[in-house]
Design a protein around this motif. Sequence first.
Motif, PDB file in Angstrom:
ATOM      1  N   ILE A 320       0.840  -0.838  -0.168  1.00  0.00           N
ATOM      2  CA  ILE A 320       0.391   0.405   0.127  1.00  0.00           C
ATOM      3  C   ILE A 320       0.900   1.126  -0.235  1.00  0.00           C
ATOM      4  O   ILE A 320       0.671   1.962  -0.431  1.00  0.00           O
ATOM      5  CB  ILE A 320      -0.578  -0.210   1.459  1.00  0.00           C
ATOM      6  N   MET A 321       1.765   1.523   1.034  1.00  0.00           N
ATOM      7  CA  MET A 321       2.902   2.599   0.824  1.00  0.00           C
ATOM      8  C   MET A 321       3.660   2.741  -0.512  1.00  0.00           C
ATOM      9  O   MET A 321       4.063   3.294  -1.067  1.00  0.00           O
ATOM     10  CB  MET A 321       3.967   1.775   1.979  1.00  0.00           C
ATOM     11  N   LEU A 322       3.763   1.835  -1.353  1.00  0.00           N
ATOM     12  CA  LEU A 322       4.797   1.874  -2.336  1.00  0.00           C
ATOM     13  C   LEU A 322       3.568   1.764  -3.409  1.00  0.00           C
ATOM     14  O   LEU A 322       4.244   1.959  -5.196  1.00  0.00           O
ATOM     15  CB  LEU A 322       5.397   0.450  -2.394  1.00  0.00           C
ATOM     16  N   VAL A 323       2.603   1.339  -3.440  1.00  0.00           N
ATOM     17  CA  VAL A 323       1.923   0.917  -5.144  1.00  0.00           C
ATOM     18  C   VAL A 323       2.002   1.761  -6.036  1.00  0.00           C
ATOM     19  O   VAL A 323       1.349   2.408  -7.307  1.00  0.00           O
ATOM     20  CB  VAL A 323       1.110   0.562  -5.129  1.00  0.00           C
ATOM     21  N   ASP A 324       1.436   3.759  -5.303  1.00  0.00           N
ATOM     22  CA  ASP A 324       1.340   4.469  -5.774  1.00  0.00           C
ATOM     23  C   ASP A 324       3.017   5.749  -6.234  1.00  0.00           C
ATOM     24  O   ASP A 324       2.903   6.229  -6.788  1.00  0.00           O
ATOM     25  CB  ASP A 324       0.553   5.224  -5.347  1.00  0.00           C
ATOM     26  N   ARG A 325       3.748   4.572  -5.831  1.00  0.00           N
ATOM     27  CA  ARG A 325       5.315   5.248  -6.271  1.00  0.00           C
ATOM     28  C   ARG A 325       5.746   5.065  -7.032  1.00  0.00           C
ATOM     29  O   ARG A 325       6.871   5.738  -8.141  1.00  0.00           O
ATOM     30  CB  ARG A 325       6.324   5.731  -4.517  1.00  0.00           C
ATOM     31  N   ILE A 326       6.052   3.754  -6.434  1.00  0.00           N
ATOM     32  CA  ILE A 326       6.595   2.730  -8.000  1.00  0.00           C
ATOM     33  C   ILE A 326       5.841   2.113  -8.532  1.00  0.00           C
ATOM     34  O   ILE A 326       6.568   2.528 -10.239  1.00  0.00           O
ATOM     35  CB  ILE A 326       7.195   1.327  -6.805  1.00  0.00           C
ATOM     36  N   GLY A 327       4.699   2.285  -8.619  1.00  0.00           N
ATOM     37  CA  GLY A 327       4.013   1.814  -9.650  1.00  0.00           C
ATOM     38  C   GLY A 327       3.698   0.408 -10.051  1.00  0.00           C
ATOM     39  O   GLY A 327       4.138  -0.392  -8.659  1.00  0.00           O
ATOM     40  N   ARG A 328       2.699  -0.191 -10.825  1.00  0.00           N
ATOM     41  CA  ARG A 328       2.125  -1.190 -10.500  1.00  0.00           C
ATOM     42  C   ARG A 328       2.720  -2.737 -11.192  1.00  0.00           C
ATOM     43  O   ARG A 328       3.618  -4.127 -10.696  1.00  0.00           O
ATOM     44  CB  ARG A 328       0.636  -1.803 -11.204  1.00  0.00           C
ATOM     45  N   LYS A 329       3.797  -2.212 -11.796  1.00  0.00           N
ATOM     46  CA  LYS A 329       4.598  -3.490 -12.656  1.00  0.00           C
ATOM     47  C   LYS A 329       5.561  -3.777 -12.262  1.00  0.00           C
ATOM     48  O   LYS A 329       5.504  -5.228 -12.492  1.00  0.00           O
ATOM     49  CB  LYS A 329       4.838  -2.475 -14.460  1.00  0.00           C
ATOM     50  N   PRO A 330       6.071  -2.605 -11.889  1.00  0.00           N
ATOM     51  CA  PRO A 330       7.905  -3.569 -10.792  1.00  0.00           C
ATOM     52  C   PRO A 330       7.197  -4.114  -9.820  1.00  0.00           C
ATOM     53  O   PRO A 330       7.701  -4.440  -9.280  1.00  0.00           O
ATOM     54  CB  PRO A 330       8.101  -1.723 -10.805  1.00  0.00           C
ATOM     55  N   LEU A 331       6.259  -3.248  -8.885  1.00  0.00           N
ATOM     56  CA  LEU A 331       6.033  -4.580  -7.902  1.00  0.00           C
ATOM     57  C   LEU A 331       5.355  -5.950  -8.382  1.00  0.00           C
ATOM     58  O   LEU A 331       6.223  -6.977  -8.051  1.00  0.00           O
ATOM     59  CB  LEU A 331       4.701  -3.778  -7.091  1.00  0.00           C
ATOM     60  N   LEU A 332       4.836  -6.438  -9.744  1.00  0.00           N
ATOM     61  CA  LEU A 332       4.778  -7.697 -10.049  1.00  0.00           C
ATOM     62  C   LEU A 332       5.921  -8.530 -10.479  1.00  0.00           C
ATOM     63  O   LEU A 332       5.268  -9.370 -10.109  1.00  0.00           O
ATOM     64  CB  LEU A 332       3.840  -7.414 -11.056  1.00  0.00           C
ATOM     65  N   MET A 333       6.784  -7.406 -10.872  1.00  0.00           N
ATOM     66  CA  MET A 333       7.847  -8.667 -11.912  1.00  0.00           C
ATOM     67  C   MET A 333       8.850  -8.864  -9.936  1.00  0.00           C
ATOM     68  O   MET A 333       9.742  -9.919 -10.286  1.00  0.00           O
ATOM     69  CB  MET A 333       8.698  -8.038 -11.999  1.00  0.00           C
ATOM     70  N   ALA A 334       9.255  -7.773  -9.346  1.00  0.00           N
ATOM     71  CA  ALA A 334       9.675  -8.029  -8.024  1.00  0.00           C
ATOM     72  C   ALA A 334       8.813  -9.528  -7.016  1.00  0.00           C
ATOM     73  O   ALA A 334       9.955 -10.138  -7.159  1.00  0.00           O
ATOM     74  CB  ALA A 334       9.759  -7.550  -7.451  1.00  0.00           C
ATOM     75  N   GLY A 335       8.069  -9.362  -7.559  1.00  0.00           N
ATOM     76  CA  GLY A 335       7.179 -10.667  -6.434  1.00  0.00           C
ATOM     77  C   GLY A 335       7.015 -12.128  -6.936  1.00  0.00           C
ATOM     78  O   GLY A 335       7.085 -12.700  -6.220  1.00  0.00           O
ATOM     79  N   ALA A 336       7.274 -11.674  -8.708  1.00  0.00           N
ATOM     80  CA  ALA A 336       6.956 -12.650  -8.630  1.00  0.00           C
ATOM     81  C   ALA A 336       8.479 -13.886  -8.876  1.00  0.00           C
ATOM     82  O   ALA A 336       8.372 -14.591  -8.690  1.00  0.00           O
ATOM     83  CB  ALA A 336       6.859 -12.985 -10.589  1.00  0.00           C
ATOM     84  N   ALA A 337       9.516 -12.638  -8.771  1.00  0.00           N
ATOM     85  CA  ALA A 337      10.376 -13.481  -8.796  1.00  0.00           C
ATOM     86  C   ALA A 337      11.384 -13.285  -7.628  1.00  0.00           C
ATOM     87  O   ALA A 337      12.044 -15.054  -7.343  1.00  0.00           O
ATOM     88  CB  ALA A 337      11.723 -12.060  -9.211  1.00  0.00           C
ATOM     89  N   ILE A 338      11.039 -13.069  -6.503  1.00  0.00           N
ATOM     90  CA  ILE A 338      10.341 -13.887  -5.359  1.00  0.00           C
ATOM     91  C   ILE A 338      10.236 -15.071  -5.093  1.00  0.00           C
ATOM     92  O   ILE A 338      10.684 -15.618  -4.316  1.00  0.00           O
ATOM     93  CB  ILE A 338      10.318 -12.656  -4.397  1.00  0.00           C
ATOM     94  N   MET A 339       8.666 -15.207  -5.569  1.00  0.00           N
ATOM     95  CA  MET A 339       7.989 -16.111  -5.903  1.00  0.00           C
ATOM     96  C   MET A 339       8.901 -17.669  -6.269  1.00  0.00           C
ATOM     97  O   MET A 339       8.723 -18.665  -5.802  1.00  0.00           O
ATOM     98  CB  MET A 339       6.617 -15.963  -6.269  1.00  0.00           C
TER      99      MET A 339
END
Length: 478
Positions: A320-339
């Motif tokens: 919630i703190m990052l989604v409007d700062r970093i954006g949607r796409k970077p968070l999805l890619m980082a999460g997929a890599a961690i998973m």
Amino acid sequence: MAAAEGTDDKHSHTTAILVASAAAIGGFLFGYDTSVINGAVAAIQREFEISSVTLGFVVSSALLGAMVGAWFAGPLANRLGRVRVMVIAAIIFLISAIGSALAVHPVDLTIWRVLGGLGVGAASVIAPAYIAEIAPAKLRGRLGSLQQLAIVAGIFVALLVDYIIADVSGGASEETPWGGTAWRWMFASGAVPAVIYGIMALQIPESPRYLVSKNELTKAKDVLKRLIGGNVDGRIREIQRSLRSDKPVRLSDLRGPVLGLLGIVWVGILLSVFQQFVGINVIFYYSSVLWEAVGFDSNNSMLISVITSVTNIVTTVIAIMLVDRIGRKPLLMAGAAIMTVSLGTMAVVFASAPLVENAQGEMQPELQGVAGPIALVAANLFVFGFGCSWGPVVWVLLGEMFGNRIRASALALAAGAQWLANWAVSTTFPWLSEKGLGLAYGLYAGFAFLAFFFVWRAVRETKGRELEDMDNPAAARA
């Protein structure tokens, strides 16, 4: 004057946050229903003496109802309004909670679970759509993430309630001090959030876009002034323009050149499918049984599940703190890599664990030495990766990526696909786990790996864009 406008904006943003929070309680029902059965799984199998395949169907049956509820929520919301559908969903879930607690056979338990799924599925569609429609663009990502925060809070509370009831009773199959079997009280506890959701839904305003569609312009202006502030006449005209071509929800609205659908619709569907195919709900449906299988006792297994759900809440707050700062796409890619890394680790650990015979004569993996802690850390790392990315961000995107003309139908189709994928994963896991947990987690790791490249190539950033901008034809192409 500027100071006064700034004060008005601050007040309207506070109002928008409060209203979005109330709507997001529908996500709490989603999360509660997802996990309340966790503590009851083994007890249900023992009491009704059913096979693992039948158990998988009973556990996941709510998802079939959710798929149907998700699809019909769109047309109902366009006809009755967003708020009325929220209230209907709360009533349905309340009836389901009571019925599940009184079930006397796997068949009627399944029926009550399917009924509850109808309510949960409807709430899962209406909440993100409503929040996207009432939120200022600069806050929409964070407010949209409240849906996922409510989901993970529901998961946590359900697991905590399960743990307390089982601990007081001496096990999910035992009688409680106040009468009745523990697992039945686990289901009955779902009546409380259902009532709260219904009451909260009655306190929030109707969506301004719905009001404009019904030509109730005065009410729509009042709502927009409360939620956004300033001169709202321009926003009313924008909504009117985007709704001029609005039609009843039909699959024909979504037809396009890519295998019969618009490219953007396929992006929404695949985002939903990948969100489930990484196996997140295996953790929340079966985690207690899973940890029991590898050596933890019943109470400790439930406690581990509670700890995992806390991890999920913390990571969702981070998102919630990052989604409007970093954006949607970077968070999805980082999460997929961690998973991918964490699921791959779990696959290796379970695949290499020796098999031992349990008290029921079944062969199960035994995590020896450091293997147990590694599996536990990897499971929580997986939840961290999902919670800070695919959990909240997919719901944010589904609420905002479609144009007004197709939003209700596209979101309904994508949510239906999500529930179907959830059902497929949850139903097949007991069978897959019998073949080997290494195989199951290896399969989920493969989907996480594919999800990374899918986001990289197909998903477009929506950060900071008004919903009316999504009606631009260029935004409707993948």
